[in-house]
Motif scaffolding. Structure first.
Motif, PDB file in Angstrom:
ATOM      1  N   UNK A  40     -27.984 -11.483   0.899  1.00 55.25           N
ATOM      2  CA  UNK A  40     -28.690 -12.721   1.196  1.00 55.25           C
ATOM      3  C   UNK A  40     -29.632 -13.075   0.050  1.00 55.25           C
ATOM      4  N   UNK A  41     -30.277 -12.066  -0.520  1.00 55.57           N
ATOM      5  CA  UNK A  41     -31.148 -12.293  -1.675  1.00 55.57           C
ATOM      6  C   UNK A  41     -30.349 -12.793  -2.872  1.00 55.57           C
ATOM      7  N   UNK A  42     -29.127 -12.294  -3.020  1.00 56.26           N
ATOM      8  CA  UNK A  42     -28.272 -12.785  -4.104  1.00 56.26           C
ATOM      9  C   UNK A  42     -27.949 -14.270  -3.929  1.00 56.26           C
ATOM     10  N   UNK A  43     -27.663 -14.674  -2.710  1.00 58.38           N
ATOM     11  CA  UNK A  43     -27.375 -16.089  -2.477  1.00 58.38           C
ATOM     12  C   UNK A  43     -28.577 -16.960  -2.818  1.00 58.38           C
TER      13      UNK A  43
ATOM     14  N   UNK B  99     -17.986  -6.305  15.824  1.00 57.56           N
ATOM     15  CA  UNK B  99     -18.487  -7.492  16.513  1.00 57.56           C
ATOM     16  C   UNK B  99     -20.003  -7.606  16.404  1.00 57.56           C
ATOM     17  N   UNK B 100     -20.680  -6.475  16.374  1.00 55.85           N
ATOM     18  CA  UNK B 100     -22.139  -6.513  16.162  1.00 55.85           C
ATOM     19  C   UNK B 100     -22.452  -6.991  14.761  1.00 55.85           C
ATOM     20  N   UNK B 101     -21.652  -6.563  13.770  1.00 57.32           N
ATOM     21  CA  UNK B 101     -21.866  -7.007  12.395  1.00 57.32           C
ATOM     22  C   UNK B 101     -21.570  -8.512  12.257  1.00 57.32           C
ATOM     23  N   UNK B 102     -20.581  -9.005  12.992  1.00 59.25           N
ATOM     24  CA  UNK B 102     -20.287 -10.434  12.964  1.00 59.25           C
ATOM     25  C   UNK B 102     -21.460 -11.232  13.527  1.00 59.25           C
ATOM     26  N   UNK B 103     -22.023 -10.751  14.606  1.00 57.41           N
ATOM     27  CA  UNK B 103     -23.205 -11.412  15.172  1.00 57.41           C
ATOM     28  C   UNK B 103     -24.358 -11.403  14.180  1.00 57.41           C
ATOM     29  N   UNK B 104     -24.542 -10.281  13.492  1.00 53.29           N
ATOM     30  CA  UNK B 104     -25.614 -10.181  12.501  1.00 53.29           C
ATOM     31  C   UNK B 104     -25.384 -11.156  11.346  1.00 53.29           C
ATOM     32  N   UNK B 105     -24.144 -11.293  10.898  1.00 52.25           N
ATOM     33  CA  UNK B 105     -23.833 -12.251   9.838  1.00 52.25           C
ATOM     34  C   UNK B 105     -24.224 -13.662  10.254  1.00 52.25           C
ATOM     35  N   UNK B 106     -23.832 -14.032  11.457  1.00 52.44           N
ATOM     36  CA  UNK B 106     -24.120 -15.389  11.927  1.00 52.44           C
ATOM     37  C   UNK B 106     -25.617 -15.646  12.025  1.00 52.44           C
ATOM     38  N   UNK B 107     -26.357 -14.630  12.447  1.00 48.08           N
ATOM     39  CA  UNK B 107     -27.794 -14.799  12.610  1.00 48.08           C
ATOM     40  C   UNK B 107     -28.522 -14.851  11.271  1.00 48.08           C
ATOM     41  N   UNK B 108     -28.055 -14.087  10.282  1.00 47.81           N
ATOM     42  CA  UNK B 108     -28.800 -13.927   9.032  1.00 47.81           C
ATOM     43  C   UNK B 108     -28.391 -14.897   7.931  1.00 47.81           C
ATOM     44  N   UNK B 109     -27.128 -15.308   7.934  1.00 51.98           N
ATOM     45  CA  UNK B 109     -26.624 -16.063   6.788  1.00 51.98           C
ATOM     46  C   UNK B 109     -26.402 -17.545   7.069  1.00 51.98           C
ATOM     47  N   UNK B 110     -26.610 -17.979   8.300  1.00 55.42           N
ATOM     48  CA  UNK B 110     -26.292 -19.364   8.627  1.00 55.42           C
ATOM     49  C   UNK B 110     -27.422 -20.037   9.382  1.00 55.42           C
ATOM     50  N   UNK B 111     -27.812 -21.197   8.875  1.00 57.73           N
ATOM     51  CA  UNK B 111     -28.803 -22.047   9.509  1.00 57.73           C
ATOM     52  C   UNK B 111     -28.151 -23.383   9.801  1.00 57.73           C
ATOM     53  N   UNK B 112     -28.085 -23.788  11.063  1.00 65.08           N
ATOM     54  CA  UNK B 112     -27.427 -25.064  11.370  1.00 65.08           C
ATOM     55  C   UNK B 112     -27.997 -26.210  10.546  1.00 65.08           C
TER      56      UNK B 112
ATOM     57  N   UNK C  90     -19.464 -29.269  18.062  1.00 62.14           N
ATOM     58  CA  UNK C  90     -18.672 -29.128  19.283  1.00 62.14           C
ATOM     59  C   UNK C  90     -19.281 -28.070  20.196  1.00 62.14           C
ATOM     60  N   UNK C  91     -19.667 -28.463  21.403  1.00 59.73           N
ATOM     61  CA  UNK C  91     -20.264 -27.515  22.357  1.00 59.73           C
ATOM     62  C   UNK C  91     -19.256 -26.469  22.799  1.00 59.73           C
ATOM     63  N   UNK C  92     -17.968 -26.781  22.700  1.00 56.80           N
ATOM     64  CA  UNK C  92     -16.940 -25.823  23.106  1.00 56.80           C
ATOM     65  C   UNK C  92     -16.855 -24.636  22.154  1.00 56.80           C
ATOM     66  N   UNK C  93     -17.386 -24.797  20.936  1.00 55.94           N
ATOM     67  CA  UNK C  93     -17.319 -23.732  19.932  1.00 55.94           C
ATOM     68  C   UNK C  93     -18.718 -23.451  19.386  1.00 55.94           C
ATOM     69  N   UNK C  94     -19.641 -23.250  20.301  1.00 59.96           N
ATOM     70  CA  UNK C  94     -21.044 -23.125  19.945  1.00 59.96           C
ATOM     71  C   UNK C  94     -21.413 -21.907  19.128  1.00 59.96           C
ATOM     72  N   UNK C  95     -20.574 -20.890  19.074  1.00 59.78           N
ATOM     73  CA  UNK C  95     -20.924 -19.684  18.313  1.00 59.78           C
ATOM     74  C   UNK C  95     -20.484 -19.760  16.847  1.00 59.78           C
ATOM     75  N   UNK C  96     -19.653 -20.747  16.493  1.00 60.29           N
ATOM     76  CA  UNK C  96     -19.026 -20.751  15.162  1.00 60.29           C
ATOM     77  C   UNK C  96     -19.852 -21.540  14.145  1.00 60.29           C
ATOM     78  N   UNK C  97     -21.054 -21.049  13.936  1.00 55.48           N
ATOM     79  CA  UNK C  97     -21.969 -21.680  12.987  1.00 55.48           C
ATOM     80  C   UNK C  97     -21.463 -21.558  11.553  1.00 55.48           C
ATOM     81  N   UNK C  98     -20.584 -20.597  11.302  1.00 54.76           N
ATOM     82  CA  UNK C  98     -20.088 -20.337   9.952  1.00 54.76           C
ATOM     83  C   UNK C  98     -19.058 -21.358   9.479  1.00 54.76           C
ATOM     84  N   UNK C  99     -18.449 -22.115  10.377  1.00 54.66           N
ATOM     85  CA  UNK C  99     -17.508 -23.159   9.988  1.00 54.66           C
ATOM     86  C   UNK C  99     -18.298 -24.419   9.663  1.00 54.66           C
ATOM     87  N   UNK C 100     -18.288 -24.817   8.396  1.00 55.83           N
ATOM     88  CA  UNK C 100     -19.105 -25.957   7.972  1.00 55.83           C
ATOM     89  C   UNK C 100     -18.254 -26.991   7.239  1.00 55.83           C
ATOM     90  N   UNK C 101     -18.824 -28.203   7.137  1.00 55.95           N
ATOM     91  CA  UNK C 101     -18.114 -29.306   6.491  1.00 55.95           C
ATOM     92  C   UNK C 101     -19.135 -30.205   5.806  1.00 55.95           C
TER      93      UNK C 101
END
Length: 313
Positions: free
Chosen positions: A80-83, A113-126, A144-155
């Motif tokens: 994260x510091x590198x980014x 799955x715990x590491x995936x949750x950690x990635x989403x929490x640490x590396x992505x800000x809506x 999309x409320x149907x896919x509320x956990x997929x913060x990593x998919x961006x456009x």
């Protein structure tokens, strides 16, 4: 076309687009690989080179660690510091080394799955990318409320070109028939990815985009056989073979697919639909692992051109 300049060889491929203004972005991934002592230095000097070129933004296509290093909180913090060393905006999409393979002994035997949750929490800000000067992005979790956990998919849209990241990873996209939890995760994320790809083409049409760029980590042709590009057991069949490629053919305008995973720099047009080449879909494979370089992609004069960037010396 291949050009030589100051001892370096660059490969350029023209793809017709209609950008409003010329711009460049940088694609990189599968970096850094190795220990902090051996890998961090070259990676940081590569980031310095990217900062020197001042692209509109950068895209890291995942695998910010090798497949034989620990998936620890410390490693996550270091990356994260590198980014944040990128002077401009950088968009990151996860790779398999950050989570799907973390159960391995040499990865520290973490719960994927715990590491995936950690990635989403640490590396992505809506709403925002990473980098010292983050740029606005649209997240699927907000869209999309149907896919509320997929913060990593961006456009995002830049100068008439639509960009999207899709969470498609190596190791067969985490499709593992012997692991019920992994298979459940795959099918849920695959549905989200398919919806995101479809929505991206719809938005590109509505906003009259001149080209589309999709970025993800996996080499989706890794399971290719002599009979099928996407056999029934491939974790990429639905998202790529049955969604992205047919929509790209229907759309007709240029589509650039950027990925890593195989670590071999390449520009080609390998995708087919009904055994016929898709002339409007170009692939860029970024270098990585021991090849510590990035690719500068310039959109100018109705073409994409590609230039390798090496670390500062």
């Amino acid at each position: 076309m291949i050009k030589k300049l100051m001892g370096f060889t660059f490969l350029f491929l023209a793809v017709t687009v209609q950008a409003q203004q010329p711009f460049s972005f940088v694609a990189l991934g599968d970096l850094p690989y190795g220990s902090a002592q051996s890998a961090y230095g070259p990676y940081r000097t590569l980031i310095e080179r990217i900062n020197q070129d001042a692209p509109a933004f950068s895209v890291h296509i995942g695998d910010f660690k090798s497949g034989s290093t620990h998936c620890s909180d410390e490693e996550f913090a270091n990356q994260l510091a590198h980014f944040q060393r990128f002077k401009g905006a950088v968009v990151y999409t996860p790779g398999d080394n950050e989570w799907t393979d973390c159960h391995r002994t040499n990865n520290g035997q973490f719960d994927p799955l715990e590491r995936l949750t950690a990635l989403r929490q640490r590396f992505f800000t809506p709403g925002l990318s990473l980098g010292e000067k983050p740029m606005p992005v649209q997240n699927q979790s907000v869209d999309s409320s149907a896919f509320g956990r997929y913060v990593e998919n961006v456009r995002w849209l830049h100068q008439g070109v639509m960009f999207a990241t899709v969470h498609i990873v190596g190791s067969n996209n985490n499709l593992e028939s012997r692991d019920i939890a992994a298979s459940r995760e795959f099918f849920e994320r695959d549905a989200a990815n398919i919806a995101w790809i479809q929505a991206t083409f719809e938005q590109a049409q509505l906003q009259q985009a001149s080209a589309l760029v999709f970025a993800f980590q996996a080499d989706v042709l890794e399971n290719k056989t002599q009979w099928e590009d996407f056999p029934s057991w491939s974790g990429y069949r639905s998202s790529m073979g049955e969604t992205l490629l047919p929509l790209a053919k229907k759309w007709g305008k240029p589509v650039l697919v950027v990925h890593g995973d195989s670590h071999q720099f390449r520009i080609d047009q390998p995708f087919k639909l009904e055994k016929k080449p898709l002339a409007n879909v170009t692939r860029l494979i970024v270098p990585g692992a021991s090849d510590v370089r990035a690719v500068k992609v310039t959109v100018k004069d109705a073409s994409f051109s590609f230039e390798l960037l090496s670390p500062l010396r």
